[in-house]
Design an enzyme around this catalytic site. Sequence first.
Site, PDB file in Angstrom:
ATOM      1  CB  SER A  16     -12.435 -16.381  44.756  1.00  0.00           C
ATOM      2  OG  SER A  16     -11.392 -15.556  44.382  1.00  0.00           O
ATOM      3  CB  ILE A  18     -14.947  -8.756  46.971  1.00  0.00           C
ATOM      4  CG1 ILE A  18     -13.782  -7.870  46.532  1.00  0.00           C
ATOM      5  CG2 ILE A  18     -16.014  -7.938  47.690  1.00  0.00           C
ATOM      6  CD1 ILE A  18     -14.110  -6.840  45.460  1.00  0.00           C
ATOM      7  CB  SER A 140     -15.383  -1.738  38.322  1.00  0.00           C
ATOM      8  OG  SER A 140     -14.089  -1.362  37.937  1.00  0.00           O
ATOM      9  CE1 TYR A 153     -14.439  -6.481  35.611  1.00  0.00           C
ATOM     10  CE2 TYR A 153     -13.514  -4.277  35.772  1.00  0.00           C
ATOM     11  CZ  TYR A 153     -14.013  -5.412  36.375  1.00  0.00           C
ATOM     12  OH  TYR A 153     -14.085  -5.476  37.748  1.00  0.00           O
ATOM     13  CE  LYS A 157     -17.599  -5.306  37.210  1.00  0.00           C
ATOM     14  NZ  LYS A 157     -18.303  -6.184  38.150  1.00  0.00           N
TER      15      LYS A 157
HETATM   16  N1  LIG Z   1     -10.535  -6.888  42.840  1.00  0.00           N
HETATM   17  C1  LIG Z   1     -10.755  -5.667  42.460  1.00  0.00           C
HETATM   18  O1  LIG Z   1      -9.866  -4.811  42.540  1.00  0.00           O
HETATM   19  C2  LIG Z   1     -12.089  -5.276  41.910  1.00  0.00           C
HETATM   20  C3  LIG Z   1     -12.293  -3.931  41.579  1.00  0.00           C
HETATM   21  C4  LIG Z   1     -13.521  -3.542  41.080  1.00  0.00           C
HETATM   22  C5  LIG Z   1     -14.541  -4.465  40.944  1.00  0.00           C
HETATM   23  N2  LIG Z   1     -14.324  -5.766  41.266  1.00  0.00           N
HETATM   24  C6  LIG Z   1     -15.458  -6.685  41.104  1.00  0.00           C
HETATM   25  O2  LIG Z   1     -15.622  -7.424  42.301  1.00  0.00           O
HETATM   26  C7  LIG Z   1     -16.322  -8.625  42.011  1.00  0.00           C
HETATM   27  C8  LIG Z   1     -15.642  -9.776  42.718  1.00  0.00           C
HETATM   28  O3  LIG Z   1     -14.369  -9.975  42.127  1.00  0.00           O
HETATM   29  P1  LIG Z   1     -13.039 -10.261  42.968  1.00  0.00           P
HETATM   30  O4  LIG Z   1     -12.161  -9.105  42.780  1.00  0.00           O
HETATM   31  O5  LIG Z   1     -13.368 -10.731  44.312  1.00  0.00           O
HETATM   32  O6  LIG Z   1     -12.403 -11.420  42.057  1.00  0.00           O
HETATM   33  P2  LIG Z   1     -12.265 -13.005  42.238  1.00  0.00           P
HETATM   34  O7  LIG Z   1     -11.451 -13.303  43.440  1.00  0.00           O
HETATM   35  O8  LIG Z   1     -11.777 -13.510  40.925  1.00  0.00           O
HETATM   36  O9  LIG Z   1     -13.761 -13.482  42.480  1.00  0.00           O
HETATM   37  C9  LIG Z   1     -14.691 -13.580  41.425  1.00  0.00           C
HETATM   38  C10 LIG Z   1     -15.872 -14.394  41.910  1.00  0.00           C
HETATM   39  O10 LIG Z   1     -16.829 -14.454  40.845  1.00  0.00           O
HETATM   40  C11 LIG Z   1     -17.163 -15.828  40.625  1.00  0.00           C
HETATM   41  N3  LIG Z   1     -17.495 -16.079  39.228  1.00  0.00           N
HETATM   42  C12 LIG Z   1     -16.791 -15.764  38.126  1.00  0.00           C
HETATM   43  N4  LIG Z   1     -17.415 -16.216  37.037  1.00  0.00           N
HETATM   44  C13 LIG Z   1     -18.549 -16.836  37.464  1.00  0.00           C
HETATM   45  C14 LIG Z   1     -19.597 -17.520  36.818  1.00  0.00           C
HETATM   46  N5  LIG Z   1     -19.622 -17.673  35.484  1.00  0.00           N
HETATM   47  N6  LIG Z   1     -20.614 -18.025  37.567  1.00  0.00           N
HETATM   48  C15 LIG Z   1     -20.592 -17.901  38.917  1.00  0.00           C
HETATM   49  N7  LIG Z   1     -19.614 -17.259  39.590  1.00  0.00           N
HETATM   50  C16 LIG Z   1     -18.606 -16.753  38.860  1.00  0.00           C
HETATM   51  C17 LIG Z   1     -15.898 -16.609  41.033  1.00  0.00           C
HETATM   52  O11 LIG Z   1     -16.232 -17.939  41.395  1.00  0.00           O
HETATM   53  P3  LIG Z   1     -15.979 -19.268  40.516  1.00  0.00           P
HETATM   54  O12 LIG Z   1     -14.741 -19.064  39.734  1.00  0.00           O
HETATM   55  O13 LIG Z   1     -15.890 -20.342  41.570  1.00  0.00           O
HETATM   56  O14 LIG Z   1     -17.209 -19.417  39.682  1.00  0.00           O
HETATM   57  C18 LIG Z   1     -15.487 -15.816  42.274  1.00  0.00           C
HETATM   58  O15 LIG Z   1     -16.193 -16.256  43.390  1.00  0.00           O
HETATM   59  C19 LIG Z   1     -16.351  -8.737  40.494  1.00  0.00           C
HETATM   60  O16 LIG Z   1     -17.625  -8.355  40.020  1.00  0.00           O
HETATM   61  C20 LIG Z   1     -15.296  -7.746  40.048  1.00  0.00           C
HETATM   62  O17 LIG Z   1     -15.576  -7.255  38.754  1.00  0.00           O
HETATM   63  C21 LIG Z   1     -13.123  -6.196  41.751  1.00  0.00           C
END
Ligand SMILES: NC(=O)c1ccc[n+]([C@@H]2O[C@H](COP(=O)([O-])OP(=O)(O)OC[C@H]3O[C@@H](n4cnc5c(N)ncnc54)[C@H](OP(=O)(O)O)[C@@H]3O)[C@@H](O)[C@H]2O)c1
Length: 275
Positions: A16, A18, A140, A153, A157
């Site tokens: 999902s 990024i 983050s 959170y 980070k």
């Molecule tokens: N979106 C933003 O604005 C933002 C900003 C700063 C940092 N981030 C960071 O970017 C990273 C990716 O997040 P995203 O924004 O792309 O959100 P997302 O769409 O919710 O993706 C999160 C990913 O992490 C996986 N995940 C969560 N829990 C897990 C577990 N226990 N074991 C294995 N995989 C797990 C999910 O897969 P499953 O649910 O299939 O396991 C999914 O593939 C994260 O580290 C987040 O903190 C995001």
Amino acid sequence: MDFWAQKRIWIIGASSGIGEGLVKVLAENGAKLIISARNESKLIELKAAFPFAEIEVLILDVENHSSLPEKTDQAWQLFEGLDYVFLNAGMAVRDLVVDSRLDVERKIMDINFWGPVSITKVLLKKKNPDSKLHLVLTSSLSGKYGVPKLAAYAASKHAIQGYFDSLRVETFGSGLFIHIVIPGFIRTNITVAGLRGDGSTSGKMQNALAGGMDPEVCALGILRGLERGKEEFVVGGSERYTVPLNRFFPTLMKRLIRSNPLQRIKNIRKTLFGK
Ligand SMILES: NC(=O)c1ccc[n+]([C@@H]2O[C@H](COP(=O)([O-])OP(=O)(O)OC[C@H]3O[C@@H](n4cnc5c(N)ncnc54)[C@H](OP(=O)(O)O)[C@@H]3O)[C@@H](O)[C@H]2O)c1
């Protein structure tokens, strides 16, 4: 982007947002991919969308730390070594500290911090002294400063930053490269799948993310930064200026955060760019 052709890449958190964006761009650019997360059907669907690409699916849960040595071993075997590992899986909790259960906060640390650390420890033992290995951590903006309702959170980070900055210094010259990516507001499910302090699922997308960067555009930004060998970089919209703002004017930044930063950033964006 010839740079990525034939590179052996493991993306953890690939189902999902990024991570999915990274899979799409890298598959189109000839990388050999191992894609991991918990959602098996989503990963199989993603693999099927790129029949021309070399993609292996490896299901794992980063919260299940005792399973990670075996999973890391399997990932290492699939392409006889790895060049890049994206430690990208993450989960958010959004609530006041006073309303957040300790076990929920621990869960966030288990996924966002101890998960990447557990995998890294195995990789360090596997890496041949003459080979190169790049670890890419997703931090983050809240890994750089505190944000209300994001204490656990932000702590996870900040911990990533401290741990992997230290490891980078410790292993300098060994062929291990640590890259820390700081996404700004990216339009993903992180807040939808995220938790409230009582452990229930939020189900709501935060406004700032709804208007944020497309995950595939973010993936392109991340890959460009890595191609340039950057150790730490921010990918996002105007919110990325909060990092230098906090560094050079920490008191001002604290004042801004206390007075609702998201609304302020929106107002600044509206004034500067009219949207
Ligand atoms: N979106 C933003 O604005 C933002 C900003 C700063 C940092 N981030 C960071 O970017 C990273 C990716 O997040 P995203 O924004 O792309 O959100 P997302 O769409 O919710 O993706 C999160 C990913 O992490 C996986 N995940 C969560 N829990 C897990 C577990 N226990 N074991 C294995 N995989 C797990 C999910 O897969 P499953 O649910 O299939 O396991 C999914 O593939 C994260 O580290 C987040 O903190 C995001």
